[in-house]
Write an enzyme that holds these catalytic residues in place. Structure first.
Site, PDB file in Angstrom:
ATOM      1  N   ARG A 121      50.586   1.549  43.362  1.00 15.99           N
ATOM      2  CA  ARG A 121      49.940   0.726  42.226  1.00 15.99           C
ATOM      3  C   ARG A 121      48.612   0.251  42.581  1.00 15.99           C
ATOM      4  NH1 ARG A 121      55.572  -0.610  42.247  1.00 15.99           N
ATOM      5  NH2 ARG A 121      56.621   0.289  40.262  1.00 15.99           N
ATOM      6  N   LYS A 143      35.336   2.495  36.691  1.00 11.85           N
ATOM      7  CA  LYS A 143      36.128   3.412  35.842  1.00 11.85           C
ATOM      8  C   LYS A 143      36.405   4.494  36.401  1.00 11.85           C
ATOM      9  CE  LYS A 143      34.028   2.440  31.154  1.00 11.85           C
ATOM     10  NZ  LYS A 143      33.380   2.933  29.965  1.00 11.85           N
ATOM     11  N   GLU A 185      21.124   9.512  33.126  1.00 12.87           N
ATOM     12  CA  GLU A 185      21.768   8.404  33.247  1.00 12.87           C
ATOM     13  C   GLU A 185      20.794   7.304  33.664  1.00 12.87           C
ATOM     14  OE1 GLU A 185      24.556   7.972  31.868  1.00 12.87           O
ATOM     15  OE2 GLU A 185      25.812   9.622  32.563  1.00 12.87           O
ATOM     16  N   LYS A 227      23.396  -2.023  35.776  1.00 18.35           N
ATOM     17  CA  LYS A 227      24.697  -1.546  35.464  1.00 18.35           C
ATOM     18  C   LYS A 227      25.695  -2.497  36.141  1.00 18.35           C
ATOM     19  CE  LYS A 227      28.619   1.656  35.421  1.00 18.35           C
ATOM     20  NZ  LYS A 227      29.003   3.004  35.159  1.00 18.35           N
ATOM     21  N   GLU A 237      35.346  -3.602  29.481  1.00 19.24           N
ATOM     22  CA  GLU A 237      34.550  -2.918  28.258  1.00 19.24           C
ATOM     23  C   GLU A 237      35.086  -3.705  26.878  1.00 19.24           C
ATOM     24  OE1 GLU A 237      33.310   1.096  28.200  1.00 19.24           O
ATOM     25  OE2 GLU A 237      33.722   1.390  26.273  1.00 19.24           O
ATOM     26  N   ARG A 241      29.959  -3.804  27.668  1.00 20.12           N
ATOM     27  CA  ARG A 241      29.726  -2.519  28.498  1.00 20.12           C
ATOM     28  C   ARG A 241      29.607  -1.148  27.720  1.00 20.12           C
ATOM     29  NH1 ARG A 241      33.115  -1.310  34.129  1.00 20.12           N
ATOM     30  NH2 ARG A 241      32.492   0.958  34.346  1.00 20.12           N
ATOM     31  N   ASN A 245      27.643   3.513  26.940  1.00 16.09           N
ATOM     32  CA  ASN A 245      27.775   4.821  26.535  1.00 16.09           C
ATOM     33  C   ASN A 245      26.832   5.047  25.527  1.00 16.09           C
ATOM     34  OD1 ASN A 245      30.124   4.803  28.051  1.00 16.09           O
ATOM     35  ND2 ASN A 245      31.188   3.359  26.491  1.00 16.09           N
ATOM     36  N   HIS A 248      26.910   8.530  24.649  1.00 14.35           N
ATOM     37  CA  HIS A 248      27.985   9.435  25.071  1.00 14.35           C
ATOM     38  C   HIS A 248      29.161   9.885  23.913  1.00 14.35           C
ATOM     39  CE1 HIS A 248      26.313   8.043  28.805  1.00 14.35           C
ATOM     40  NE2 HIS A 248      27.595   8.419  29.588  1.00 14.35           N
ATOM     41  N   HIS A 252      30.067  13.561  25.017  1.00 12.79           N
ATOM     42  CA  HIS A 252      31.531  13.947  24.989  1.00 12.79           C
ATOM     43  C   HIS A 252      31.984  15.060  24.291  1.00 12.79           C
ATOM     44  CE1 HIS A 252      32.748  10.104  27.679  1.00 12.79           C
ATOM     45  NE2 HIS A 252      31.847  10.685  28.147  1.00 12.79           N
ATOM     46  N   HIS A 265      27.148  16.990  32.670  1.00 14.62           N
ATOM     47  CA  HIS A 265      27.380  15.621  31.873  1.00 14.62           C
ATOM     48  C   HIS A 265      26.056  14.953  31.568  1.00 14.62           C
ATOM     49  CE1 HIS A 265      29.360  11.827  30.510  1.00 14.62           C
ATOM     50  NE2 HIS A 265      28.480  11.161  31.371  1.00 14.62           N
TER      51      HIS A 265
HETATM   52  P1  NAD Z   1      29.775  16.428  40.204  1.00 13.26           P
HETATM   53  O1  NAD Z   1      30.398  15.474  40.647  1.00 13.26           O
HETATM   54  O2  NAD Z   1      30.400  17.896  39.373  1.00 13.26           O
HETATM   55  O3  NAD Z   1      28.727  16.841  41.059  1.00 13.26           O
HETATM   56  C1  NAD Z   1      27.619  17.975  40.744  1.00 13.26           C
HETATM   57  C2  NAD Z   1      27.583  18.940  41.663  1.00 13.26           C
HETATM   58  O4  NAD Z   1      26.916  18.735  42.714  1.00 13.26           O
HETATM   59  C3  NAD Z   1      29.076  19.547  42.075  1.00 13.26           C
HETATM   60  O5  NAD Z   1      28.995  21.199  42.191  1.00 13.26           O
HETATM   61  C4  NAD Z   1      28.904  18.973  43.256  1.00 13.26           C
HETATM   62  O6  NAD Z   1      29.910  19.783  44.223  1.00 13.26           O
HETATM   63  C5  NAD Z   1      27.623  19.173  43.803  1.00 13.26           C
HETATM   64  N1  NAD Z   1      27.136  18.129  44.877  1.00 13.26           N
HETATM   65  C6  NAD Z   1      27.486  16.895  44.976  1.00 13.26           C
HETATM   66  N2  NAD Z   1      26.767  16.230  45.765  1.00 13.26           N
HETATM   67  C7  NAD Z   1      26.105  17.262  46.379  1.00 13.26           C
HETATM   68  C8  NAD Z   1      24.997  17.455  47.312  1.00 13.26           C
HETATM   69  N3  NAD Z   1      24.760  15.983  48.088  1.00 13.26           N
HETATM   70  N4  NAD Z   1      24.355  18.413  47.722  1.00 13.26           N
HETATM   71  C9  NAD Z   1      24.548  19.715  46.937  1.00 13.26           C
HETATM   72  N5  NAD Z   1      25.705  19.559  46.210  1.00 13.26           N
HETATM   73  C10 NAD Z   1      26.350  18.517  45.652  1.00 13.26           C
HETATM   74  O7  NAD Z   1      29.036  15.911  38.879  1.00 13.26           O
HETATM   75  P2  NAD Z   1      28.436  14.380  38.771  1.00 13.26           P
HETATM   76  O8  NAD Z   1      27.181  14.654  37.860  1.00 13.26           O
HETATM   77  O9  NAD Z   1      28.113  13.741  40.025  1.00 13.26           O
HETATM   78  O10 NAD Z   1      29.306  13.573  38.025  1.00 13.26           O
HETATM   79  C11 NAD Z   1      29.549  13.777  36.667  1.00 13.26           C
HETATM   80  C12 NAD Z   1      31.357  13.289  36.394  1.00 13.26           C
HETATM   81  O11 NAD Z   1      30.801  12.007  36.338  1.00 13.26           O
HETATM   82  C13 NAD Z   1      31.744  13.530  35.136  1.00 13.26           C
HETATM   83  O12 NAD Z   1      33.071  13.897  35.141  1.00 13.26           O
HETATM   84  C14 NAD Z   1      31.583  12.337  34.378  1.00 13.26           C
HETATM   85  O13 NAD Z   1      32.508  12.131  33.547  1.00 13.26           O
HETATM   86  C15 NAD Z   1      31.733  11.130  35.361  1.00 13.26           C
HETATM   87  N6  NAD Z   1      31.173   9.985  35.108  1.00 13.26           N
HETATM   88  C16 NAD Z   1      31.944   8.976  35.437  1.00 13.26           C
HETATM   89  C17 NAD Z   1      31.518   7.576  35.447  1.00 13.26           C
HETATM   90  C18 NAD Z   1      31.900   6.481  35.435  1.00 13.26           C
HETATM   91  O14 NAD Z   1      31.773   5.104  35.039  1.00 13.26           O
HETATM   92  N7  NAD Z   1      33.277   6.453  36.093  1.00 13.26           N
HETATM   93  C19 NAD Z   1      30.105   7.444  34.750  1.00 13.26           C
HETATM   94  C20 NAD Z   1      29.508   8.685  34.401  1.00 13.26           C
HETATM   95  C21 NAD Z   1      29.825   9.911  34.538  1.00 13.26           C
HETATM   96  N1  GLY Z   2      29.451   4.824  32.383  1.00 10.77           N
HETATM   97  C1  GLY Z   2      29.920   3.971  31.333  1.00 10.77           C
HETATM   98  C2  GLY Z   2      30.554   2.755  32.095  1.00 10.77           C
HETATM   99  O1  GLY Z   2      30.790   2.856  33.467  1.00 10.77           O
HETATM  100  O2  GLY Z   2      30.933   1.856  31.507  1.00 10.77           O
END
Ligand code: NAD
Ligand code: GLY
Length: 359
Positions: A121, A143, A185, A227, A237, A241, A245, A248, A252, A265
């Site tokens: 938990r 998130k 972003e 942020k 949110e 917050r 989005n 988004h 999405h 993304h």
């Molecule tokens: P990702 O995690 O898939 O990373 C992108 C690619 O880069 C992958 O192939 C990874 O292995 C590679 N990589 C990572 N670091 C590296 C480095 N230093 N050198 C070489 N390669 C590297 O994608 P992302 O763009 O980081 O994240 C996208 C995800 O984040 C989505 O799932 C999205 O929904 C999520 N997201 C979440 C929030 C949140 O608030 N939690 C906000 C925005 C996006």
């Molecule tokens: N990426 C949107 C949020 O963190 O609320």
């Protein structure tokens, strides 16, 4: 001695620091003191592990720890993959004072955070983002979650990290497309609420595209601070917050309909922001020149601004209806009144949204 920039996310008992600087992963003083117990699990992926895992390992001597390298890619951001994290915690004998170190991009961070939210938990986790997108967005704000076949991030929880450690040196190995996805972003932060920052990004576009150190560090720190401010005012949110989005709901839908594979993304967010701006203009809420300004900046940063051709409009609309931002009837979208002035728009007519997709 590295002196990182330090920002605070003040959320009472869930407060934490965001540290931004170079060589932070290998500097145990930056993160090791925050481990409360004897158990640590590094969650990373098969791409990041060979690059950066070894930087963390020396500081873990004396603890019960192991590293888990997950398969790489959004397609693996599932409950089934997350179960591998829980299996590893079980094998480690992780107790409630265990900590997960999420080393990777947003996919690793979202999944590791969700696993931490659920294990017993809720246990600690630290975000150690290695993509630009994760540094400025996904690692900050708590998130966490995974995708479902019916839509992105549909399963998740709010669970704040103990620390966000953004080691800028890791960006050196990030492929150009991934780097640009992170820039999207950063642009979003300006577009939704900070016209002066957007103007600075326009001025620095060429330098940012070239990964120039000073403007990049400044942009990352500013985006994180903005942020963090939003998260402190509206952690779960209930209102403001949702502005994060911007673009988004369109993004999405694009990701869902294209099977999470055609677009990154951040690329989908770039297109989504232009569509949100265009819809705002079509509804008479904003000036069309601002849409063009946004598209010009995104294009200068090497980002797409148009949806791929041939997508099924009905499928896109259906995906938008399932998006988490939707409440009750009509579409709930983040639109804008122009650069830096996003707002929550309720009950948007589906025909207008269809027209924005069609342009
Ligand atoms: P990702 O995690 O898939 O990373 C992108 C690619 O880069 C992958 O192939 C990874 O292995 C590679 N990589 C990572 N670091 C590296 C480095 N230093 N050198 C070489 N390669 C590297 O994608 P992302 O763009 O980081 O994240 C996208 C995800 O984040 C989505 O799932 C999205 O929904 C999520 N997201 C979440 C929030 C949140 O608030 N939690 C906000 C925005 C996006
Ligand atoms: N990426 C949107 C949020 O963190 O609320």
């Amino acid at each position: 001695m590295n002196t990182p920039r330090e920002l605070e996310v003040r959320l009472g008992a869930r407060s934490y620091s965001i540290r931004i600087g170079r060589d932070l992963l290998g500097d145990a003083t930056q993160w090791r003191p925050l481990l409360r117990g004897r158990h640590a699990l590094i969650v990373t992926n098969t791409t990041v592990a060979p690059l950066y895992l070894a930087r963390l390992e020396p500081a873990l001597a004396g603890l019960h720890w192991r590293a888990l390298a997950l398969p790489d890619g959004e397609a693996h951001k599932t409950l089934a993959t997350t179960a591998l994290i829980w299996d590893a915690l079980a094998q480690l004998g992780a107790t409630r004072d265990a900590c997960i170190l999420a080393l990777g991009g947003g996919v690793v961070g979202d999944m590791a955070g969700f696993a931490a939210a659920c294990w017993m938990r809720g246990i600690d986790f630290m975000q150690m983002p290695t993509t630009l997108l994760a540094m400025v967005d996904s690692a900050v704000g708590g998130k966490t979650g995974v995708d479902h076949a019916a839509g992105k991030n549909l399963i998740g929880a709010f669970h704040q990290p103990r620390l966000v450690l953004a080691d800028l040196g890791t960006l050196a190995t990030l492929p150009p497309r991934e780097y640009r996805a992170g820039l999207a972003e950063i642009v979003k932060i300006g577009a939704l609420g900070d016209a002066a920052f957007l103007a600075r990004l326009e001025r620095d576009a060429a330098a940012l595209d070239a990964r120039a150190d000073d403007p990049l560090t400044a942009a990352i720190a500013h985006a994180c601070a903005c942020k963090a401010g939003v998260v402190m005012r509206d952690e779960t949110e209930q209102g403001e917050r949702a502005l994060l989005n911007f673009g988004h709901s369109f993004a999405h839908a694009l990701e869902t309909v294209t099977g999470y594979s055609a677009l990154l993304h951040g690329e989908a967010v770039a297109i989504g922001m232009v569509l949100a701006a265009r819809l705002s203009a079509q509804l008479g809420l904003a000036n069309g020149a601002d849409t063009q300004r946004l598209a010009t900046l995104l294009a200068a940063l090497g980002l797409p601004t148009q949806p791929p051709p041939g997508l099924d409009a009905d499928a896109l609309l259906a995906a938008m209806h399932l998006d988490k931002k939707k409440r009750g009837g009509g579409l709930r979208l983040i639109l804008w009144r122009g650069a830096g002035a996003a707002f929550i728009a309720e009950g948007i007519d589906e025909a207008a949204v269809r027209a924005a997709w069609a342009c």
